[in-house]
Design a protein around this motif. Structure first.
Motif, mmCIF file in Angstrom:
data_model
loop_
_atom_site.group_PDB
_atom_site.id
_atom_site.type_symbol
_atom_site.label_atom_id
_atom_site.label_comp_id
_atom_site.label_asym_id
_atom_site.label_seq_id
_atom_site.Cartn_x
_atom_site.Cartn_y
_atom_site.Cartn_z
ATOM 1 N N SER A 1 49.330 43.491 -10.162
ATOM 2 C CA SER A 1 48.959 44.834 -10.863
ATOM 3 C C SER A 1 49.073 44.620 -12.461
ATOM 4 C CB SER A 1 49.848 45.964 -10.503
ATOM 5 O OG SER A 1 51.111 45.532 -10.645
ATOM 6 N N ALA A 2 49.541 43.448 -12.860
ATOM 7 C CA ALA A 2 49.599 43.095 -14.333
ATOM 8 C C ALA A 2 48.892 41.611 -14.369
ATOM 9 C CB ALA A 2 51.055 42.907 -14.759
ATOM 10 N N LEU A 3 47.969 41.593 -15.159
ATOM 11 C CA LEU A 3 47.307 40.310 -15.377
ATOM 12 C C LEU A 3 47.108 39.906 -16.689
ATOM 13 C CD1 LEU A 3 44.389 41.431 -13.421
ATOM 14 C CD2 LEU A 3 46.237 40.021 -12.612
ATOM 15 N N ARG A 4 46.691 38.686 -17.034
ATOM 16 C CA ARG A 4 46.431 38.387 -18.580
ATOM 17 C C ARG A 4 44.937 37.792 -18.406
ATOM 18 N NH1 ARG A 4 50.540 38.578 -22.004
ATOM 19 N NH2 ARG A 4 52.625 38.207 -21.194
ATOM 20 N N GLY A 5 44.377 38.191 -19.842
ATOM 21 C CA GLY A 5 43.092 37.865 -20.032
ATOM 22 C C GLY A 5 42.924 36.245 -19.759
ATOM 23 N N GLY A 6 41.731 35.902 -19.222
ATOM 24 C CA GLY A 6 41.300 34.663 -18.732
ATOM 25 C C GLY A 6 41.987 34.160 -17.306
ATOM 26 N N LEU A 7 42.666 34.860 -16.905
ATOM 27 C CA LEU A 7 43.360 34.464 -15.462
ATOM 28 C C LEU A 7 42.541 34.289 -14.330
ATOM 29 C CD1 LEU A 7 46.039 33.939 -13.976
ATOM 30 C CD2 LEU A 7 46.241 36.389 -13.495
ATOM 31 N N LEU A 8 42.359 33.500 -13.821
ATOM 32 C CA LEU A 8 41.697 33.164 -12.350
ATOM 33 C C LEU A 8 42.628 33.482 -11.247
ATOM 34 C CD1 LEU A 8 39.753 29.969 -13.334
ATOM 35 C CD2 LEU A 8 38.769 32.093 -12.684
ATOM 36 N N TYR A 9 42.326 34.136 -10.342
ATOM 37 C CA TYR A 9 42.965 34.646 -9.131
ATOM 38 C C TYR A 9 42.424 34.931 -7.968
ATOM 39 C CZ TYR A 9 42.859 39.700 -9.864
ATOM 40 O OH TYR A 9 42.432 40.868 -9.722
ATOM 41 N N GLU A 10 42.992 34.898 -6.546
ATOM 42 C CA GLU A 10 42.611 35.442 -5.503
ATOM 43 C C GLU A 10 43.251 36.629 -5.111
ATOM 44 O OE1 GLU A 10 41.497 32.893 -2.048
ATOM 45 O OE2 GLU A 10 43.302 33.652 -1.403
ATOM 46 N N ALA A 11 42.578 37.795 -4.564
ATOM 47 C CA ALA A 11 43.235 38.855 -3.947
ATOM 48 C C ALA A 11 42.498 38.860 -2.550
ATOM 49 C CB ALA A 11 42.891 40.186 -4.832
ATOM 50 N N SER A 12 43.432 39.307 -1.483
ATOM 51 C CA SER A 12 42.854 39.635 -0.391
ATOM 52 C C SER A 12 43.173 40.925 0.345
ATOM 53 C CB SER A 12 43.481 38.727 0.732
ATOM 54 O OG SER A 12 44.921 38.931 0.682
#
Length: 108
Positions: A1-12
Motif C-alpha cells: 500500500s506504500a510505494l516509491r517512484g520507480g519501484l518494480l514489484y509483483e502483486a498477486s
C-alpha cells in the motif's frame, strides 16, 4: 500500500472458490493504472475492458473448490506522488461478490 517512484514489484490476486464462478471479473480501481505501469498480467486475462473508468479483467471460468491466482508486474510512475484509490472488486457477471477498499500511497 506504500510505494516509491520507480519501484518494480509483483502483486498477486488469489481467489479461493466454494462455488463455481462462470464469469469472474476482477476490477481494479483506476488508481492502479494512474499510479503505475502494468507491465504484465499472468495468466493473461481472457478479456480486458473499462468498468466505469476502472480496469475490468475477465478471468475465465473458475471451478468450485479451486484457487485461482493472477500475478501482476508493476512499475510505479515517479510523478504519481500522493494518495490514490487502489480498490479491488470481484464480480461474477454483473454481481459484485467482494470489494476491498485500499489506498495506494506513493512517496517521492
Amino acid at each position: 500500500s506504500a510505494l516509491r517512484g520507480g519501484l518494480l514489484y509483483e502483486a498477486s490476486f488469489t481467489i479461493h472458490t466454494t462455488r463455481a464462478l462462470p464469469h469472474p471479473v476482477l476490477v481494479l480501481s483506476k488508481g492502479w493504472a494512474i499510479v503505475q505501469q502494468i507491465n504484465s498480467l499472468e495468466p493473461s486475462p481472457v478479456s480486458q475492458a473499462s468498468h466505469g473508468g476502472d480496469i475490468a479483467l475477465g478471468l475465465g471460468p473458475i471451478k468450485a473448490g479451486t484457487t485461482y491466482t493472477l500475478f501482476g508486474e508493476f512499475q510505479v510512475n515517479p510523478t504519481s506522488v500522493g494518495w490514490w484509490p487502489g480498490d479491488v472488486s470481484l464480480y461474477n457477471g454483473n454481481k459484485r461478490l467482494i470489494h476491498i477498499n485500499r489506498t495506494i500511497v506513493v512517496y517521492p
